[in-house]
Design an enzyme around this catalytic site. Structure first.
Site, PDB file in Angstrom:
ATOM      1  N   LYS A 297      75.650  31.658  21.914  1.00  0.00           N
ATOM      2  CA  LYS A 297      76.880  30.942  21.528  1.00  0.00           C
ATOM      3  C   LYS A 297      77.880  31.909  20.901  1.00  0.00           C
ATOM      4  CE  LYS A 297      79.740  27.559  20.362  1.00  0.00           C
ATOM      5  NZ  LYS A 297      80.423  27.796  19.152  1.00  0.00           N
TER       6      LYS A 297
ATOM      7  N   GLU B 167      85.302  34.518  24.738  1.00  0.00           N
ATOM      8  CA  GLU B 167      86.483  33.643  24.641  1.00  0.00           C
ATOM      9  C   GLU B 167      87.657  34.405  23.990  1.00  0.00           C
ATOM     10  OE1 GLU B 167      85.587  29.794  22.736  1.00  0.00           O
ATOM     11  OE2 GLU B 167      87.312  30.145  21.458  1.00  0.00           O
TER      12      GLU B 167
ATOM     13  N   SER C  32      79.179  24.170  22.281  1.00  0.00           N
ATOM     14  CA  SER C  32      80.552  24.600  22.524  1.00  0.00           C
ATOM     15  C   SER C  32      81.374  23.485  23.141  1.00  0.00           C
ATOM     16  CB  SER C  32      80.576  25.813  23.457  1.00  0.00           C
ATOM     17  OG  SER C  32      81.907  26.190  23.694  1.00  0.00           O
TER      18      SER C  32
ATOM     19  N   HIS D  30      79.401  33.935  23.625  1.00  0.00           N
ATOM     20  CA  HIS D  30      80.353  33.048  24.305  1.00  0.00           C
ATOM     21  C   HIS D  30      81.700  33.083  23.583  1.00  0.00           C
ATOM     22  CE1 HIS D  30      82.578  29.262  24.284  1.00  0.00           C
ATOM     23  NE2 HIS D  30      82.239  29.106  25.535  1.00  0.00           N
ATOM     24  N   ASN D  31      81.659  32.938  22.272  1.00  0.00           N
ATOM     25  CA  ASN D  31      82.908  32.938  21.504  1.00  0.00           C
ATOM     26  C   ASN D  31      83.599  34.300  21.566  1.00  0.00           C
ATOM     27  OD1 ASN D  31      81.923  30.405  20.810  1.00  0.00           O
ATOM     28  ND2 ASN D  31      82.648  30.538  18.703  1.00  0.00           N
TER      29      ASN D  31
END
Ligand code: NBP
Length: 472
Positions: free
Chosen positions: A182, A189, A128, A185-186
């Site tokens: 990941k 976000e 990232s 995480h996105n």
């Protein structure tokens, strides 16, 4: 000289990752399908470190010391499979292939299993921070076997971002764990960005502030508990004036947000796992609504208030934003814990908060709090029970409820704030109306129900005398 690691796929991400490795003193083998990219890298940046360029796959593999560490940075999906198929036959047992692209974790699980059969390690590594992070220190989330991390981890840790001397890279767990984390995480976000957008909208339409004034508000928030990369760039964007028109830059951007798909994956996966991630889902749908020009055109004349500046206070917006952010992160971490249990990954949630503190888009002070929350209780069912978060949610009560009520009254859509509050109240509730839902299900579909005062399942014969019978 043999290279300690090689990168194939030298578009923006691969190129910057290779340069980052070389800048840290590692000898890096280079390969790309189109040889011109390899040559361009060496010409432009050859002085930054020691590169071993290769034109063919065979040359590339031969230039790597054993066990070979081969990083793939190509387009996710079919190109990744094509590249794996190209290289796997050239490798020997114990070698490893690292996929640094944005793969779906299910693909990573499939590839890992197939390569394990062939004696090769496959590491799906979430990376990232975009191209800037790849060059100057990303947050890295590698999955795969513990053995592969021994050979690969120190290299990755050397190029990752660091916070307080700790690298933003840790072994996440087996097979698809890294790419899963990941993905979440996105998703987080997306939720964070949506909440920030709603805060902006409330300050703009609800408080009547101009973009430059709102930039100042965000700037002041950035020196408090909301201190984060996303708040920082929000202030930058809002302070920017369009050079062509002299208008606030934010006003000349078409108000349709796009998406590449990791937010959607997060929600799809959460539905499969049965984890409520309403904050992420609202964020994905809000982007979707924004892009439906025909719906918005059709809906534009519908009755209701046109926002007129009311008495929205920036302090209240800050509290509502912080509270809603806590909810979104709590939901995302629950999704990681659910997948970890489902796939036997044994992910340490506190370690994920730790490696997100730097390098990545959601980097923030806030993540230290989350780290602390899991340190004090790694098994906690929700972050909301951590003392700091409980207190922040308590302090936010009047502001948060006021902001949600005001947004409804003024006609300013705030799905992130509102759904976060609804989730919070659902967890707090003595009784949920789900009892009624379950009764309806029994009525029309004989789906049975459980009682609060007896063990077992029951069905009521709604059509004949409404007598209750045990169900098996
Ligand atoms: P792209 O996703 O644009 O992919 C371009 C690279 O893939 C080029 O090196 C291209 O080779 C190679 N490639 C393709 Br396309 N098909 C191939 C095939 N069949 N065989 C061999 N090579 C093939 O590059 P990127 O933007 O640098 O991203 C790389 C990965 O990192 C992606 O998975 C992306 O999702 C992920 N990622 C990107 C970002 C970002 O900010 N861009 C951030 C985080 C993660 P060629 O030069 O010969 O065409």
């Amino acid at each position: 000289d043999k290279a300690v690691i090689g990168v194939t796929g030298l578009a923006v991400m691969g190129r910057n990752l290779a340069r980052n490795l070389a800048r840290h003193g590692h000898v890096v083998a280079l390969h790309n399908r189109t040889v011109a990219r390899t040559k361009a890298l060496v010409e432009e940046f050859g002085h930054e470190g020691r590169f071993v360029p290769a034109e063919t796959a065979e040359e590339f593999v031969a230039s790597l010391e054993r066990p070979r560490r081969l990083v793939i940075m190509v387009k996710a999906g079919a190109p990744t499979d094509a590249v794996i198929e190209e290289f796997a036959p050239l490798l020997e047992p114990g070698d490893m292939i690292v996929d640094g692209g944005n793969a779906h974790f299910a693909d990573t699980r499939r590839r890992e299993a197939a390569l394990r059969e062939r004696g090769l390690h496959f590491v799906g590594a979430g990376i990232s921070g975009g191209e800037e992070g790849a060059l100057n220190g990303p947050s890295i989330m590698p999955g795969g076997s513990a053995e592969s991390y021994q050979a690969l981890g120190p290299l990755l840790e050397s190029i990752a971002a660091t916070v307080d001397g700790t690298p933003c890279c840790v072994h996440v767990g087996p097979d698809g764990a890294g790419h899963f984390v990941k993905m979440v995480h996105n998703g987080i976000e997306y939720a964070d960005m949506q909440l920030i957008a709603e805060a902006y909208d409330l300050l703009r339409q609800g408080a009547g502030l101009a973009p430059a004034e709102i930039a100042e508000v965000f700037r002041s928030w950035n020196s408090g508990r909301l201190d984060s990369y996303l708040i920082e760039i929000t202030a930058e964007v809002l302070a920017h004036t369009d050079a062509r028109t002299g208008k606030p830059f934010v006003d000349i951007i078409l108000d349709q947000a796009e998406q590449k798909g990791t937010g959607r994956w997060t929600v799809q996966t959460a539905l499969d796992l049965g984890v409520p991630v309403s904050g992420i889902a609202e964020a994905v749908f809000a982007r979707s609504v924004s892009g439906h020009a025909e719906l918005r055109q059709a809906g534009h004349g519908l009755p209701g208030p046109r926002a007129a500046a009311g008495d929205v206070s920036p302090d209240d917006v800050e509290k509502a934003l912080y509270a809603s952010k806590i909810i979104a992160y709590a939901q995302g971490f629950n999704q990681i814990q659910a997948a970890s249990a489902e796939y036997g990954w044994e992910i340490d949630p506190g370690a994920m908060a730790t490696i997100w503190r730097g390098g990545c888009i959601i980097r923030a002070k806030f993540l230290d709090r989350i780290r602390g929350a899991y340190e004090s209780d790694p098994q906690r069912p929700t972050l909301l029970t951590d003392d700091h978060f409980t207190q922040a949610l308590g302090d936010a009560q009047n502001a948060w409820r006021g902001i949600v009520a005001t947004s409804a009254r003024l006609g300013i859509p705030a799905p992130g704030f509102a759904s976060a509050l609804a989730y919070y109240d659902a967890l707090r509730a003595d009784r949920l109306p789900a009892a009624l839902t379950q009764a309806q299900r029994d009525f029309f579909g004989a789906h049975t129900y459980r009682r609060v005062d007896a063990e077992g399942s029951f069905h009521t014969r709604w059509e004949s005398g409404r007598t209750e019978e045990p169900a098996n």
